[in-house]
Design a protein around this motif. Structure first.
Motif, PDB file in Angstrom:
ATOM      1  N   THR A 106      21.040  -0.803 -11.595  1.00  0.00           N
ATOM      2  CA  THR A 106      20.203  -0.395 -10.470  1.00  0.00           C
ATOM      3  C   THR A 106      21.003  -0.355  -9.168  1.00  0.00           C
ATOM      4  O   THR A 106      20.674   0.417  -8.258  1.00  0.00           O
ATOM      5  CB  THR A 106      18.995  -1.339 -10.309  1.00  0.00           C
ATOM      6  N   PHE A 107      22.043  -1.173  -9.078  1.00  0.00           N
ATOM      7  CA  PHE A 107      22.925  -1.131  -7.902  1.00  0.00           C
ATOM      8  C   PHE A 107      23.557   0.239  -7.770  1.00  0.00           C
ATOM      9  O   PHE A 107      23.537   0.847  -6.695  1.00  0.00           O
ATOM     10  CB  PHE A 107      24.001  -2.213  -8.035  1.00  0.00           C
ATOM     11  N   SER A 166      21.065   3.034  -6.846  1.00  0.00           N
ATOM     12  CA  SER A 166      20.147   2.636  -5.776  1.00  0.00           C
ATOM     13  C   SER A 166      19.683   3.822  -4.944  1.00  0.00           C
ATOM     14  O   SER A 166      18.623   3.754  -4.308  1.00  0.00           O
ATOM     15  CB  SER A 166      20.819   1.605  -4.868  1.00  0.00           C
ATOM     16  N   SER A 209      16.195   4.632  -6.232  1.00  0.00           N
ATOM     17  CA  SER A 209      15.355   3.471  -6.524  1.00  0.00           C
ATOM     18  C   SER A 209      14.018   3.579  -5.802  1.00  0.00           C
ATOM     19  O   SER A 209      13.971   3.578  -4.570  1.00  0.00           O
ATOM     20  CB  SER A 209      16.059   2.183  -6.085  1.00  0.00           C
ATOM     21  N   ASN A 244      14.584   5.132 -13.312  1.00  0.00           N
ATOM     22  CA  ASN A 244      14.507   3.678 -13.271  1.00  0.00           C
ATOM     23  C   ASN A 244      13.707   3.115 -14.433  1.00  0.00           C
ATOM     24  O   ASN A 244      14.005   2.015 -14.915  1.00  0.00           O
ATOM     25  CB  ASN A 244      13.909   3.234 -11.938  1.00  0.00           C
ATOM     26  N   MET A 263      17.991  -5.946  -4.737  1.00  0.00           N
ATOM     27  CA  MET A 263      18.011  -4.581  -4.231  1.00  0.00           C
ATOM     28  C   MET A 263      17.735  -4.508  -2.729  1.00  0.00           C
ATOM     29  O   MET A 263      17.973  -3.477  -2.098  1.00  0.00           O
ATOM     30  CB  MET A 263      17.010  -3.724  -5.000  1.00  0.00           C
ATOM     31  N   PHE A 292      20.285  -3.209   0.048  1.00  0.00           N
ATOM     32  CA  PHE A 292      20.402  -1.840   0.539  1.00  0.00           C
ATOM     33  C   PHE A 292      19.385  -1.520   1.632  1.00  0.00           C
ATOM     34  O   PHE A 292      19.656  -0.711   2.513  1.00  0.00           O
ATOM     35  CB  PHE A 292      20.214  -0.851  -0.626  1.00  0.00           C
TER      36      PHE A 292
END
Length: 374
Positions: free
Chosen positions: A203-204, A207, A210, A235, A268, A271
């Motif tokens: 997921t990084f 992102s 996301s 996702n 998350m 970010f």
């Protein structure tokens, strides 16, 4: 035929193939603990790339945390390899001086045999990361510092991601090769942490797509709906791929999914910290809902219908909670309610459920029915 040991204490099977050193639950926990430093450094560095526009050098405090975490993980694994070689020399009655141990490790590549089972790819990941780290420094010196999405798509950064992924999945691979693990946090904790780290790594590096940190349903831009639906599907595929993988091998303790998704929601925020009221409640409540459905359905490989129902319900509930959260938080935090039309916001959780359902067929395909003889 019974197994035997070679002159260095490594067990040898009937076929003559040297048996690798087994990992232990204790070592798996140690690797998880030191990996927190490394993964935490990654998200700290991600925060810096996203929030400090004047970042113009490779040599930053954020990189120092990130790369020191790598060194700690490498040192931990190499120390265990060294201890395994030392144990083998003690068993064979040889000298345990440093020079003798080094000679023993290099002889016939005995150090490879001393790598705990499941951690061979971890060592490869450490090598890949080291090479790409040097490449990344060179890239930054000559081409500058990337920002935002550019940093996630840089070739050297993707190489670093590959190295991290190979390294952090060591406890997962080690536990996969062992049998008899009880569904408890003590026994399966390293597995859950390792998979959570891997999920968060994925997921990084995605992102930019996301839904937890980019509230597309609150935007009035023309393409926000199609972009948002695409992000939800991506996702969902990542989330359910990880969820179904761990389900395939173990019976999981309650709280597994709340921990996995909840911690990821917190990470998350590196970010976009302002998305806290969206990311954290959605991820935590979505994981808790998954735990409750898991406990109720008790899905297993010998009951594929329950697995498929679980795979459909988890993303369905996750994104229902997502839209409920947006409808409450949006007017307060973003001064905007849900801008999507009813077909978009009502259909998004359903199509996410379909993605989970389809992935269940990939991980647990239908059994072939033999043709009847005429």
């Amino acid at each position: 035929m019974a197994s035997k040991s070679d002159s260095l204490g490594f067990s040898q099977g009937a076929s003559g193939i040297v048996v690798r050193t087994a990992s232990s639950l204790r070592f798996d926990w140690i690797m998880v603990i030191v990996s927190v430093w490394w993964l935490g450094g990654l998200f700290i560095d991600g925060w810096a790339h996203s929030n400090i526009p004047q970042l113009e050098t490779f040599f930053t405090p954020w990189h120092a945390v990130f790369y020191s975490g790598y060194l700690v993980v490498a040192f931990t694994l190499l120390t265990q390899v060294f201890l395994n070689v030392r144990q083998s020399t003690l068993t064979s009655g040889q000298s345990t001086s440093f020079g003798s141990l080094l000679s023993t490790a290099l002889k016939d590549q005995n150090w490879l045999r001393a790598i705990p089972k499941g951690y061979d790819l971890t060592l490869l990941g450490l090598v890949v990361f080291g090479i790409c780290g040097i490449g990344d420094m060179t890239w930054h010196i000559f081409l500058g510092i990337e920002r935002s999405t550019e940093a996630l798509l840089s070739p050297t950064h993707l190489g670093l991601a590959l190295g991290i992924a190979l390294a952090l999945t060591g406890p997962l691979r080690a536990a996969w090769r062992r049998s008899g693990a009880t569904p408890s946090w003590r026994q399966l904790g390293p597995v859950i942490f390792s998979l959570t780290f891997t999920f968060s790594l994925l997921t990084f590096f995605t992102s930019y797509a996301s839904p937890l940190i980019s509230p597309w349903p609150l935007l009035t831009v023309t393409r926000s709906a199609t972009d948002g639906i695409t992000a939800i599907l991506l996702n969902t595929a990542i989330m359910m791929g990880c969820v179904l993988l761990i389900m395939r091998r173990w019976r999981l303790p309650f709280g597994t999914f709340a921990f996995m998704l909840g911690l990821n929601g917190v990470l998350m925020l590196a970010f976009h910290p302002h998305a806290a009221l969206i990311a954290v409640p959605t991820a935590l409540l979505g994981g808790l809902a998954a735990d409750l459905v898991y406990r109720f359905l008790q899905p297993s490989s010998d009951q594929p219908e329950r697995v498929r129902l679980f795979a459909f319900l988890v993303p369905l509930m996750f994104y229902i909670l997502y839209f409920i959260d947006l409808s409450i938080v949006g007017p307060i935090t973003y001064e905007s309610g849900i801008q999507w039309s009813a077909p978009f916001w009502a259909g998004a959780p359903v199509i996410a459920g379909f993605v989970g359902l389809l992935l269940s067929f990939v991980l647990l395909p239908p059994q072939a029915v033999p043709e009847e003889e005429e």
